[in-house]
Scaffold this motif. Structure first.
Motif, PDB file in Angstrom:
ATOM      1  N   HIS A 136       0.808  -1.224   0.000  1.00  0.00           N
ATOM      2  CA  HIS A 136       0.000   0.000   0.000  1.00  0.00           C
ATOM      3  C   HIS A 136       0.838   1.270   0.000  1.00  0.00           C
ATOM      4  O   HIS A 136       0.291   2.355  -0.161  1.00  0.00           O
ATOM      5  CB  HIS A 136      -0.949   0.008   1.198  1.00  0.00           C
ATOM      6  N   ILE A 137       2.140   1.138   0.174  1.00  0.00           N
ATOM      7  CA  ILE A 137       3.004   2.331   0.238  1.00  0.00           C
ATOM      8  C   ILE A 137       4.126   2.290  -0.797  1.00  0.00           C
ATOM      9  O   ILE A 137       5.043   3.102  -0.762  1.00  0.00           O
ATOM     10  CB  ILE A 137       3.616   2.501   1.642  1.00  0.00           C
ATOM     11  N   GLY A 138       4.044   1.366  -1.760  1.00  0.00           N
ATOM     12  CA  GLY A 138       5.150   1.144  -2.677  1.00  0.00           C
ATOM     13  C   GLY A 138       5.588   2.352  -3.483  1.00  0.00           C
ATOM     14  O   GLY A 138       6.759   2.482  -3.835  1.00  0.00           O
ATOM     15  N   ASN A 139       4.653   3.248  -3.801  1.00  0.00           N
ATOM     16  CA  ASN A 139       4.986   4.440  -4.593  1.00  0.00           C
ATOM     17  C   ASN A 139       4.738   5.734  -3.812  1.00  0.00           C
ATOM     18  O   ASN A 139       4.603   6.804  -4.404  1.00  0.00           O
ATOM     19  CB  ASN A 139       4.161   4.450  -5.885  1.00  0.00           C
ATOM     20  N   ALA A 140       4.730   5.639  -2.491  1.00  0.00           N
ATOM     21  CA  ALA A 140       4.455   6.815  -1.665  1.00  0.00           C
ATOM     22  C   ALA A 140       5.445   7.940  -1.929  1.00  0.00           C
ATOM     23  O   ALA A 140       5.084   9.122  -1.885  1.00  0.00           O
ATOM     24  CB  ALA A 140       4.478   6.435  -0.185  1.00  0.00           C
ATOM     25  N   ASN A 141       6.694   7.594  -2.238  1.00  0.00           N
ATOM     26  CA  ASN A 141       7.730   8.618  -2.432  1.00  0.00           C
ATOM     27  C   ASN A 141       7.525   9.457  -3.694  1.00  0.00           C
ATOM     28  O   ASN A 141       8.260  10.426  -3.911  1.00  0.00           O
ATOM     29  CB  ASN A 141       9.113   7.980  -2.450  1.00  0.00           C
ATOM     30  N   LEU A 142       6.545   9.104  -4.515  1.00  0.00           N
ATOM     31  CA  LEU A 142       6.212   9.952  -5.664  1.00  0.00           C
ATOM     32  C   LEU A 142       5.596  11.274  -5.206  1.00  0.00           C
ATOM     33  O   LEU A 142       5.717  12.292  -5.886  1.00  0.00           O
ATOM     34  CB  LEU A 142       5.213   9.246  -6.585  1.00  0.00           C
ATOM     35  N   PHE A 143       4.955  11.256  -4.036  1.00  0.00           N
ATOM     36  CA  PHE A 143       4.085  12.365  -3.632  1.00  0.00           C
ATOM     37  C   PHE A 143       4.788  13.248  -2.596  1.00  0.00           C
ATOM     38  O   PHE A 143       4.332  13.395  -1.450  1.00  0.00           O
ATOM     39  CB  PHE A 143       2.768  11.801  -3.116  1.00  0.00           C
ATOM     40  N   THR A 144       5.890  13.838  -3.033  1.00  0.00           N
ATOM     41  CA  THR A 144       6.757  14.577  -2.115  1.00  0.00           C
ATOM     42  C   THR A 144       6.144  15.867  -1.597  1.00  0.00           C
ATOM     43  O   THR A 144       6.568  16.387  -0.565  1.00  0.00           O
ATOM     44  CB  THR A 144       8.090  14.913  -2.811  1.00  0.00           C
ATOM     45  N   GLY A 145       5.146  16.402  -2.303  1.00  0.00           N
ATOM     46  CA  GLY A 145       4.529  17.650  -1.871  1.00  0.00           C
ATOM     47  C   GLY A 145       3.241  17.461  -1.101  1.00  0.00           C
ATOM     48  O   GLY A 145       2.611  18.432  -0.682  1.00  0.00           O
ATOM     49  N   ALA A 146       2.826  16.204  -0.897  1.00  0.00           N
ATOM     50  CA  ALA A 146       1.520  15.934  -0.299  1.00  0.00           C
ATOM     51  C   ALA A 146       1.561  15.963   1.218  1.00  0.00           C
ATOM     52  O   ALA A 146       2.590  15.705   1.845  1.00  0.00           O
ATOM     53  CB  ALA A 146       1.021  14.567  -0.770  1.00  0.00           C
ATOM     54  N   SER A 147       0.406  16.260   1.806  1.00  0.00           N
ATOM     55  CA  SER A 147       0.207  16.095   3.243  1.00  0.00           C
ATOM     56  C   SER A 147      -0.272  14.672   3.484  1.00  0.00           C
ATOM     57  O   SER A 147      -1.325  14.275   2.981  1.00  0.00           O
ATOM     58  CB  SER A 147      -0.838  17.086   3.760  1.00  0.00           C
ATOM     59  N   LEU A 148       0.500  13.914   4.247  1.00  0.00           N
ATOM     60  CA  LEU A 148       0.122  12.543   4.557  1.00  0.00           C
ATOM     61  C   LEU A 148      -0.941  12.546   5.654  1.00  0.00           C
ATOM     62  O   LEU A 148      -0.786  13.191   6.691  1.00  0.00           O
ATOM     63  CB  LEU A 148       1.350  11.755   5.036  1.00  0.00           C
ATOM     64  N   LEU A 149      -2.047  11.817   5.403  1.00  0.00           N
ATOM     65  CA  LEU A 149      -3.142  11.708   6.363  1.00  0.00           C
ATOM     66  C   LEU A 149      -3.086  10.319   6.983  1.00  0.00           C
ATOM     67  O   LEU A 149      -3.338   9.323   6.300  1.00  0.00           O
ATOM     68  CB  LEU A 149      -4.486  11.935   5.666  1.00  0.00           C
TER      69      LEU A 149
END
Length: 287
Positions: A136-149
């Motif tokens: 579920h987190i394999g591509n999380a590092n794509l979203f460098t500008g996002a606020s993680l909830l």
């Protein structure tokens, strides 16, 4: 007013301009409901070599194919990505996971699917992760500008002193901006309008959560994370052997089922391959 200025021709011309202006103004008026779109993505393939790991004592030794779903919710106030799938780097060859219990692979890279929609991952406003298991987190590092909830219980495991002890791989999410992380203490209305709501549903992991959507045309949908992995387990309320807490899981199942029934919501099981074959995938969308 002079006789010339009040001629029928002049009056007709003035009325034409006026009506045209009104028409343009009407076209520019906002819709009565927000233009929310839901995109569904194929974010990996999972082969369970013994499906009884999801339902101890049942179907021992049988294999089962699962899918892995990610979602993009496009809201007037910003984009939300829900779950980030298996790492695109796995490719079609894939690899074994959890001591060979699973074989995982990726046929359609998530980054490529977003690019086809002309979505820049760095511009995504929110990243919601149902839980921090590797699929579920394999591509999380794509979203460098996002606020993680993230629920505060999940945060403690994923960002605490020893994430590996909780089974989390920091390298899969170490590029996220920690200053933008929002630790949640229960349900959370993402955009403040009741249409995109995170629901706390712990048990699979300490801070597991699901997502409720209320789309203007399609209606209400629950994206269930790993509350269940396929329809048969939902029917019999079976709890996987590797869940964090069986009692909490059963309580969350009951609570989310009651909520979905109250809202009249469709219930989408993110790993259910057969159910997902009947769901439209990107570039198609739901409104």
């Amino acid at each position: 007013m002079s006789p010339r200025s009040s001629s029928p021709f002049r009056i007709r011309r003035m009325l034409s301009v006026l009506l045209g202006s009104v028409a343009l103004t009407a076209c520019a008026l906002p819709l009565n409901q927000p233009d929310i779109r839901l995109y569904v993505f194929d974010c990996g393939n999972i082969l369970a070599r013994d499906v009884s790991v999801f339902s101890p004592g049942v179907d021992q030794g049988q294999t089962k194919e699962l899918t892995n779903s990610c979602y993009l919710i496009r809201h007037p106030a910003g984009d939300l990505v829900w779950d980030a799938g298996l790492p695109d780097s796995l490719g079609t060859a894939g690899t074994d996971a959890m001591n060979g219990s699973f074989h995982v692979s990726v046929s359609h890279p998530f980054a490529q699917q977003l690019a086809e929609l002309q979505v820049n991952p760095a511009s995504v406003r929110y990243l919601g992760i149902s839980h921090f298991h590797f699929d579920h987190i394999g591509n999380a590092n794509l979203f460098t500008g996002a606020s993680l909830l993230i629920q505060e219980e999940e945060y403690k495991g994923a960002f605490g002193a020893d994430p590996a002890k909780a089974g989390y791989d920091v390298s899969q999410y170490n590029k996220l901006d920690r200053n933008k992380i929002q630790q949640l203490k229960g349900d959370h209305d993402v955009f403040g309008d009741g249409r995109v709501v995170i629901k706390k549903a712990v048990g699979h992991t300490p801070g597991h959560q699901v997502l409720f959507l209320d789309l203007p045309k399609t209606g209400p949908i629950v994206l269930s994370g790993d509350l269940y992995h396929f329809t048969k387990n939902r029917e019999f309320r079976r709890v996987p052997s590797f869940n964090y807490n069986k009692e909490q899981t059963e309580h969350s199942m009951e609570a989310i089922e009651s909520f979905a029934q109250e809202k009249g919501a469709q219930f989408w099981i993110q790993h259910d391959k057969e159910q997902n074959e009947g769901i439209r995938h990107s570039p198609a969308f739901y409104q």
